[in-house]
Structures are given as structure tokens and as C-alpha cells.
Design an enzyme around this catalytic site. Structure first.
Site, PDB file in Angstrom:
ATOM      1  N   ARG A 156      12.671  -5.386 -36.470  1.00 35.80           N
ATOM      2  CA  ARG A 156      13.218  -5.685 -35.148  1.00 35.80           C
ATOM      3  C   ARG A 156      12.149  -6.336 -34.256  1.00 35.80           C
ATOM      4  NH1 ARG A 156      17.132  -7.016 -31.550  1.00 35.80           N
ATOM      5  NH2 ARG A 156      16.995  -5.808 -29.619  1.00 35.80           N
ATOM      6  N   GLN A 167       2.981   0.796 -28.958  1.00 36.86           N
ATOM      7  CA  GLN A 167       2.362   2.115 -29.139  1.00 36.86           C
ATOM      8  C   GLN A 167       3.380   3.252 -29.078  1.00 36.86           C
ATOM      9  OE1 GLN A 167      -0.758   2.245 -26.218  1.00 36.86           O
ATOM     10  NE2 GLN A 167      -2.157   1.020 -27.459  1.00 36.86           N
ATOM     11  N   HIS A 226      15.840   2.856 -33.461  1.00 35.99           N
ATOM     12  CA  HIS A 226      16.879   1.847 -33.713  1.00 35.99           C
ATOM     13  C   HIS A 226      17.542   1.355 -32.428  1.00 35.99           C
ATOM     14  CE1 HIS A 226      16.483   3.167 -37.871  1.00 35.99           C
ATOM     15  NE2 HIS A 226      17.326   2.234 -38.263  1.00 35.99           N
ATOM     16  N   GLY A 227      17.230   1.985 -31.293  1.00 36.43           N
ATOM     17  CA  GLY A 227      17.887   1.589 -30.049  1.00 36.43           C
ATOM     18  C   GLY A 227      19.403   1.782 -30.172  1.00 36.43           C
ATOM     19  N   GLY A 228      20.167   0.878 -29.580  1.00 36.01           N
ATOM     20  CA  GLY A 228      21.632   1.006 -29.579  1.00 36.01           C
ATOM     21  C   GLY A 228      22.217   1.023 -30.977  1.00 36.01           C
ATOM     22  N   GLU A 251      23.714  29.079 -42.986  1.00 35.53           N
ATOM     23  CA  GLU A 251      22.716  29.809 -43.782  1.00 35.53           C
ATOM     24  C   GLU A 251      21.582  30.372 -42.930  1.00 35.53           C
ATOM     25  OE1 GLU A 251      21.991  27.572 -47.382  1.00 35.53           O
ATOM     26  OE2 GLU A 251      24.116  27.092 -47.433  1.00 35.53           O
ATOM     27  N   GLY A 252      22.008  31.000 -41.843  1.00 27.17           N
ATOM     28  CA  GLY A 252      21.044  31.601 -40.917  1.00 27.17           C
ATOM     29  C   GLY A 252      20.736  30.645 -39.791  1.00 27.17           C
ATOM     30  N   THR A 253      21.285  30.925 -38.596  1.00 23.23           N
ATOM     31  CA  THR A 253      21.020  30.035 -37.459  1.00 23.23           C
ATOM     32  C   THR A 253      19.529  30.064 -37.116  1.00 23.23           C
ATOM     33  OG1 THR A 253      21.368  31.804 -35.843  1.00 23.23           O
ATOM     34  CG2 THR A 253      23.314  30.492 -36.441  1.00 23.23           C
TER      35      THR A 253
HETATM   36  C1  LIG Z   1      29.744  23.023 -41.588  1.00 24.65           C
HETATM   37  C2  LIG Z   1      29.613  24.493 -41.795  1.00 24.65           C
HETATM   38  C3  LIG Z   1      29.740  25.001 -43.070  1.00 24.65           C
HETATM   39  C4  LIG Z   1      29.651  26.366 -43.294  1.00 24.65           C
HETATM   40  N1  LIG Z   1      29.800  26.829 -44.561  1.00 24.65           N
HETATM   41  C5  LIG Z   1      29.808  28.156 -44.792  1.00 24.65           C
HETATM   42  C6  LIG Z   1      30.068  28.678 -46.100  1.00 24.65           C
HETATM   43  O1  LIG Z   1      30.262  27.914 -47.045  1.00 24.65           O
HETATM   44  N2  LIG Z   1      30.101  30.011 -46.279  1.00 24.65           N
HETATM   45  C7  LIG Z   1      29.861  30.877 -45.250  1.00 24.65           C
HETATM   46  O2  LIG Z   1      29.873  32.075 -45.472  1.00 24.65           O
HETATM   47  N3  LIG Z   1      29.599  30.416 -44.003  1.00 24.65           N
HETATM   48  C8  LIG Z   1      29.596  29.085 -43.746  1.00 24.65           C
HETATM   49  N4  LIG Z   1      29.386  28.612 -42.470  1.00 24.65           N
HETATM   50  C9  LIG Z   1      29.282  29.593 -41.389  1.00 24.65           C
HETATM   51  C10 LIG Z   1      27.889  29.718 -40.819  1.00 24.65           C
HETATM   52  O3  LIG Z   1      27.072  30.451 -41.689  1.00 24.65           O
HETATM   53  C11 LIG Z   1      28.030  30.385 -39.438  1.00 24.65           C
HETATM   54  O4  LIG Z   1      28.647  29.430 -38.575  1.00 24.65           O
HETATM   55  C12 LIG Z   1      26.683  30.794 -38.876  1.00 24.65           C
HETATM   56  O5  LIG Z   1      26.132  31.865 -39.629  1.00 24.65           O
HETATM   57  C13 LIG Z   1      26.780  31.263 -37.420  1.00 24.65           C
HETATM   58  O6  LIG Z   1      27.786  32.245 -37.313  1.00 24.65           O
HETATM   59  P1  LIG Z   1      28.923  32.044 -36.218  1.00 24.65           P
HETATM   60  O7  LIG Z   1      29.458  30.670 -36.284  1.00 24.65           O
HETATM   61  O8  LIG Z   1      29.865  33.181 -36.351  1.00 24.65           O
HETATM   62  O9  LIG Z   1      28.148  32.134 -34.829  1.00 24.65           O
HETATM   63  P2  LIG Z   1      27.834  33.445 -34.013  1.00 24.65           P
HETATM   64  O10 LIG Z   1      27.383  34.548 -34.914  1.00 24.65           O
HETATM   65  O11 LIG Z   1      28.951  33.693 -33.074  1.00 24.65           O
HETATM   66  O12 LIG Z   1      26.570  32.947 -33.203  1.00 24.65           O
HETATM   67  C14 LIG Z   1      26.674  32.200 -31.979  1.00 24.65           C
HETATM   68  C15 LIG Z   1      25.287  32.091 -31.364  1.00 24.65           C
HETATM   69  O13 LIG Z   1      24.763  33.400 -31.115  1.00 24.65           O
HETATM   70  C16 LIG Z   1      23.537  33.569 -31.805  1.00 24.65           C
HETATM   71  N5  LIG Z   1      23.466  34.956 -32.316  1.00 24.65           N
HETATM   72  C17 LIG Z   1      24.405  35.627 -33.025  1.00 24.65           C
HETATM   73  N6  LIG Z   1      23.981  36.844 -33.345  1.00 24.65           N
HETATM   74  C18 LIG Z   1      22.727  36.955 -32.824  1.00 24.65           C
HETATM   75  C19 LIG Z   1      21.762  37.976 -32.806  1.00 24.65           C
HETATM   76  N7  LIG Z   1      21.930  39.157 -33.421  1.00 24.65           N
HETATM   77  N8  LIG Z   1      20.616  37.743 -32.166  1.00 24.65           N
HETATM   78  C20 LIG Z   1      20.375  36.545 -31.578  1.00 24.65           C
HETATM   79  N9  LIG Z   1      21.251  35.518 -31.565  1.00 24.65           N
HETATM   80  C21 LIG Z   1      22.411  35.731 -32.188  1.00 24.65           C
HETATM   81  C22 LIG Z   1      23.570  32.563 -32.958  1.00 24.65           C
HETATM   82  O14 LIG Z   1      22.259  32.210 -33.381  1.00 24.65           O
HETATM   83  C23 LIG Z   1      24.286  31.401 -32.302  1.00 24.65           C
HETATM   84  O15 LIG Z   1      23.384  30.649 -31.523  1.00 24.65           O
HETATM   85  C24 LIG Z   1      29.430  27.245 -42.214  1.00 24.65           C
HETATM   86  C25 LIG Z   1      29.270  26.715 -40.918  1.00 24.65           C
HETATM   87  C26 LIG Z   1      29.361  25.361 -40.708  1.00 24.65           C
HETATM   88  C27 LIG Z   1      29.194  24.820 -39.299  1.00 24.65           C
END
Ligand SMILES: Cc1cc2nc3c(=O)[nH]c(=O)nc-3n(C[C@H](O)[C@H](O)[C@H](O)COP(=O)(O)OP(=O)(O)OC[C@H]3O[C@@H](n4cnc5c(N)ncnc54)[C@H](O)[C@@H]3O)c2cc1C
Length: 273
Positions: A156, A167, A226-228, A251-253
Site C-alpha cells: 500500500r 513509524q 489495512h485501513g478501510g 473453553e474458559g472465558t
Molecule cells: C461459538 C461458541 C461455541 C461454543 N461451543 C461450545 C461447545 O461446543 N460446547 C460447550 O460445552 N460450550 C460451548 N460454548 C459455550 C462456552 O463455553 C460458554 O459460552 C462460555 O463458557 C461462557 O459461558 P456463558 O456463555 O454461560 O457465560 P456466563 O457464564 O454467563 O458468563 C458471562 C460473563 O460472566 C463472567 N463470569 C461467569 N462466571 C464467573 C465467575 N465465577 N467469576 C468471574 N467471572 C465470571 C464470564 O467470564 C463472562 O464474562 C460455545 C460458545 C460459543 C460462543
């Protein structure tokens, strides 16, 4: 001694996985994303080529690789198509390795070769406590973001020079590069602990936390470079951001990963106090 070099065998696996991913998967990633299509044929193809069961023993149709090699394969698949990387993680880590660890002999004989070959597709109904393969997949997104942003910045032109010469654009690229390398090393550390049979929960949470949040930052920075154009799907970087964003949730937020690390540090459980 700390050895951060890959073995010859690991490099071979990395090369083979990259060639397969670029040849067989990359050409379809954008079309499948646009069509919101689950590419069952490609999942089967990954199975036939042995890429759905890198860490499963050969006796069950897997490749019998160590966890670092598995991370390398996951990174390479995640670099070209994060949706197929998800199929790999779920099939291998969540389902096959779970059946291998806790299934009966009969379940292992019945299901593992089916899952390894892609004739059966794995799914799960729980949240994985050790989500190492997600982290490795996020490193793939980071690497892809870096490559896309660097290539675009070199092409670009603005003010009669490539934007790569500015930079602040170089700062964006440098930040992605450093975070990618850091995330990769955290993933390798978690894989190495797992291979040694040592406790790896905290290291895996650190890797998952850093790589998933880092992938969001990397994809975001790549869009900025990439800009726009970064906002539209003519370039892959907006897909990288969508793919990265979900990895901070499943898999664990991010919050739960922090609480696992906090529990490891303090011995106090703040998840369900
Ligand atoms: C595209 C997609 C695919 C998925 N696929 C699967 C799958 O194949 N199998 C499966 O089992 N799950 C699946 N999930 C589910 C996913 O694991 C959950 O969405 C996720 O674990 C969060 O749970 P929740 O949505 O109920 O949010 P909540 O538990 O309601 O959490 C909401 C918010 O509160 C926070 N929170 C919750 N409890 C606590 C706590 N004790 N302390 C601090 N903060 C907390 C969370 O971090 C989050 O920010 C999928 C989700 C998505 C978006």
C-alpha cells in the site's frame, strides 16, 4: 538448560502441516466463511491425511506426536482457517484424548479410529479445563495477522512510499510480532510440561489467556494496518478478528482463566467461592 529450538522431527511436522493447510484448506476458507458452511468434506480430508489426530497413538489411527508437535499442527491449521482449527481441537483434544484417557476399551476401539479418520465428528457438552489447543490455534491467527499486515503494508502506497515505511505502522507490526512470539512460547511451555507429565493447568491457562486476548489485539492491529479495506472481507483480517474474539469466550472465558491462575497463586478458589 532451556532448549527453545524445535527438533528435526518437529520441524518436519510443522512443514508438512503448513503445506497441507496452504494447499488443501486455505483456498476454501473465505468462501466457506461467506457461505457460513461447515466443510464436512475438508474435515474428512484432514482425517484422511492424519491431521485430525496428531496426538492420538498410531494404534488408533493417530500420528502419536508429542504435544509441541500437536501445537505446531494446530497453529498451522489455525493460520489458514480457524473454523477447521476448531474442528481439530474438538475432535482431538476434547473428544479423542478424553476417550483415550477415560473411555472403556470398547469405546476406544469403536470411536477413536472413526474420529481420527474424520468419519465421525466430535462434539462435547462441557467446558474444557485445559484448553491448550485453542491457545495454539490463536497463535496461528496471530501469525496470519502478522503476515497479512506486513504484506499489505509493503504494497500500500501513501505519499509516494509504502505505508510500511511509516513509524507508527511499523509499531503496529512490531507489537503483533512480539506478542505472537510471546504467545507461541507460552503455548510451547504448556505443551512441554504436558509431555513431561508435570502439572500444566496454570501454564495452560496463561497460554490460553494470553494467546486468545493477544489474537484479538493482533487481528485488530492488522485491520488498522489495512485501513478501510480491513473492515471488508476482501481481505482476511476481519475474519481473523471474528475468529479470535470467540476464543476469549469458549473453553474458559478470559475471566475464568484469570481465576484459575489466581487459584494457582493463592490456593483460594474465587470461581465458586
Ligand atoms: C461459538 C461458541 C461455541 C461454543 N461451543 C461450545 C461447545 O461446543 N460446547 C460447550 O460445552 N460450550 C460451548 N460454548 C459455550 C462456552 O463455553 C460458554 O459460552 C462460555 O463458557 C461462557 O459461558 P456463558 O456463555 O454461560 O457465560 P456466563 O457464564 O454467563 O458468563 C458471562 C460473563 O460472566 C463472567 N463470569 C461467569 N462466571 C464467573 C465467575 N465465577 N467469576 C468471574 N467471572 C465470571 C464470564 O467470564 C463472562 O464474562 C460455545 C460458545 C460459543 C460462543
Amino acid at each position: 538448560m532451556v532448549d527453545l529450538c524445535l527438533t528435526g522431527r518437529q520441524q518436519e511436522v510443522q512443514r508438512a502441516a503448513r503445506e497441507f493447510a496452504e494447499r488443501e484448506l486455505a483456498p476454501h476458507a473465505r468462501d466457506n466463511d461467506r457461505a457460513q458452511r461447515a466443510p464436512v468434506g475438508l474435515i474428512r480430508r484432514m482425517g484422511e491425511a492424519g491431521w485430525l489426530a496428531p496426538a492420538l497413538p498410531e494404534a488408533y489411527g493417530g500420528r502419536g506426536l508429542d504435544m509441541i508437535s500437536y501445537a505446531l499442527v494446530t497453529e498451522e491449521i489455525g493460520r489458514v482457517d480457524s473454523s477447521l482449527r476448531t474442528a481439530l481441537s474438538i475432535t482431538c483434544s476434547l473428544v479423542s484424548l478424553t476417550v483415550l484417557a477415560w473411555g472403556t476399551r470398547e469405546q476406544q476401539r469403536r470411536w477413536l479410529p472413526e474420529l481420527a479418520s474424520g468419519r465421525a465428528v466430535g462434539c462435547f457438552g462441557l467446558t474444557e479445563p485445559q484448553s491448550g489447543s485453542v491457545a495454539a490455534g490463536c497463535v496461528g491467527i496471530m501469525q496470519a495477522s502478522l503476515e497479512a499486515a506486513t504484506a499489505y503494508a509493503g504494497r500500500r502506497q501513501a505519499f509516494d512510499r509504502p505505508i510500511a515505511a511509516f513509524q507508527l505502522v511499523q509499531e503496529l507490526l512490531a507489537d503483533i510480532a512480539v506478542e505472537t512470539e510471546a504467545a507461541r512460547l507460552l503455548v510451547w511451555k504448556a505443551g512441554d510440561l504436558k509431555d513431561r507429565g508435570e502439572p500444566s493447568t496454570a501454564a495452560t491457562s496463561m497460554a490460553k489467556l494470553y494467546a486468545s486476548e493477544g489474537a484479538v489485539r493482533a487481528a485488530n492491529a492488522a485491520i488498522q494496518v489495512h485501513g478501510g479495506y480491513g473492515y471488508f472481507d476482501e481481505y482476511p483480517v476481519e475474519r481473523y478478528l471474528r475468529d479470535a474474539r470467540v476464543a476469549t469466550l469458549y473453553e474458559g472465558t478470559t475471566q475464568i482463566q484469570k481465576l484459575i491462575i489466581g487459584r494457582h497463586l493463592t490456593g483460594l478458589d474465587a470461581i465458586s467461592p
